[in-house]
Design an enzyme around this catalytic site. Sequence first.
Site, PDB file in Angstrom:
ATOM      1  N   SER A   1       0.845  -1.192   0.000  1.00 30.97           N
ATOM      2  CA  SER A   1       0.000   0.000   0.000  1.00 30.97           C
ATOM      3  C   SER A   1       0.879   1.240   0.000  1.00 30.97           C
ATOM      4  CB  SER A   1      -0.914   0.007   1.222  1.00 30.97           C
ATOM      5  OG  SER A   1      -0.151   0.340   2.361  1.00 30.97           O
ATOM      6  N   LYS A   2       0.220   2.373  -0.119  1.00 34.75           N
ATOM      7  CA  LYS A   2       0.896   3.675  -0.181  1.00 34.75           C
ATOM      8  C   LYS A   2       1.925   3.853   0.929  1.00 34.75           C
ATOM      9  CE  LYS A   2      -0.634   6.795  -3.192  1.00 34.75           C
ATOM     10  NZ  LYS A   2       0.494   6.245  -3.923  1.00 34.75           N
ATOM     11  N   ARG A   3       1.602   3.279   2.103  1.00 39.05           N
ATOM     12  CA  ARG A   3       2.513   3.561   3.213  1.00 39.05           C
ATOM     13  C   ARG A   3       3.862   2.872   3.016  1.00 39.05           C
ATOM     14  NH1 ARG A   3       2.246  -0.863   6.645  1.00 39.05           N
ATOM     15  NH2 ARG A   3       0.605  -2.036   5.632  1.00 39.05           N
TER      16      ARG A   3
END
Length: 497
Positions: free
Chosen positions: A255-257
């Site tokens: 994910s983006k993180r």
Amino acid sequence: MCPAPRVRFAPSPTGHLHVGGARTALFNWLYARSQKGVFVLRIEDTDQERSTAASYAAILEGMRWLGLDWNEGPDVGGDHGPYLQSQRLDIYRQHLEQLAAAGLAYKCFCSAEDLQAREDEVKAAGGVWEGYDGHCRNLTADQIATAEAAGKPYAWRLRTPDEGMTFWYDIILDKLEFQNEVLVDRVIFKADGFPTYQFACVIDDHLMEISHVLRGDDHVSNTPFQLLIYQGLGWKPPKFGHMPMILGPDRKRLSKRHGATSVQEFQKQGILPAAMLNYLSLLGWSPGGNAKEVMTAREIIGKFSLKKVGSSPAAFDYDKLNHINGEHIKALDPGQKVQLALPLLAERGWALDPGWLVHGADSTEAYLGRVLGTLGNRFSSLLTLPDQIGFFFSEDFYVDQEAWTEHVGTEEAGTFLKALAAALEEGLALDQAHPAPAFEEVVRRCAEQQGVKAGQLIHPARVALTGQSRSAGIFDVMELVGLRRTIERLRKAAGSA
Ligand code: GLU
């Protein structure tokens, strides 16, 4: 002999092209190209609320950037079009009618609020809501007529069997089976007149003669339902292969993180398309044995086989991507390296200034070629390149403070730098360009006069000219920086001692 496969990538245009989608597109493309098959691009835009033209454009752009060309698709056409689902509504409706006539699809008048209320009720009583409770499954003709007369909107659901099993032999995951009683009567046609993904996907895969559906394993739970639609329409289903999902370095869903996830972001970070393609190909597939992992698209196509696609999730390794990117940069020929780096110069307004009087460089391109030549294999990232070559183009260049303090910041260094500047001014004509050996001669003579080894002048001079304690050959650096700038920098550094 098996006929050539027909595979497809079928993105929903609701965002950018992400790593997962790009990997799915890539594996389909690799399979098609390695088997002399056909790669179809189909846009699944039946979710009118979430589909956007910007996303459609971004997905196509991402695929083009990666070099994944398609044989049939919305922009190139083909014998099985149209390739935008929103342009195929009549086709879906005809097939819905066929299912309805066979009693396999039924009208459902439940509104979103009705469904939510029943879901809340089931959950409040401690039950599990599976998605639908069969409320409209057995409405009588009268009930249906009344609801219709009252103008109630309705969707269509597939009547799934209560008994038996649905199974398939997955190319990647092996045999998968589901009890039909757990399959929910999902919506196949919405009240807004659009089919759902589940339905449109089956109709299109069949009519587009797709032989292999290769997609992410998040679709495994959709496959039994889709197989029932094939069965209801009397069609032979394609082969299915579900690829394991891509995890982040911490083995949680990517994910983006974790960092960049869209192809566009990697492009902005200076990843070459060939490197991205190479890295994505290794997410779930490997050429096997001791085969090298840094490969061109052509080499990957030559080695690709679905049999070697693994069934366990692959973790996205940003360091490995950067390493592979570096290897691809190193493999470029000098002219390609110049073309790759030129936009960075333009962004910063860096260009060859004729006043620098650089020996043998009469254009920015030629100069950049020489500059990159001094780096050799140390040019392996577009991100670090500006710091590596900044001192050739600007006085405001990156300085390694530690090196500066150690090599330039002493009184002794100051003396040497001043002496060297004076020797260069005296030994070489300021209005001419000079080659490296001319600088070398002056530096060695100056060292002799100072009674020290050349290295004692070269170390401080290197840091003064480049800001770093390691660089290409110092005389080449002097040639490319030019006499005037060399003298100025030596004096400036001496002044700071
Ligand atoms: N439109 C679907 C998606 O983007 C395609 C799934 C499939 O390949 O069947 O997930």
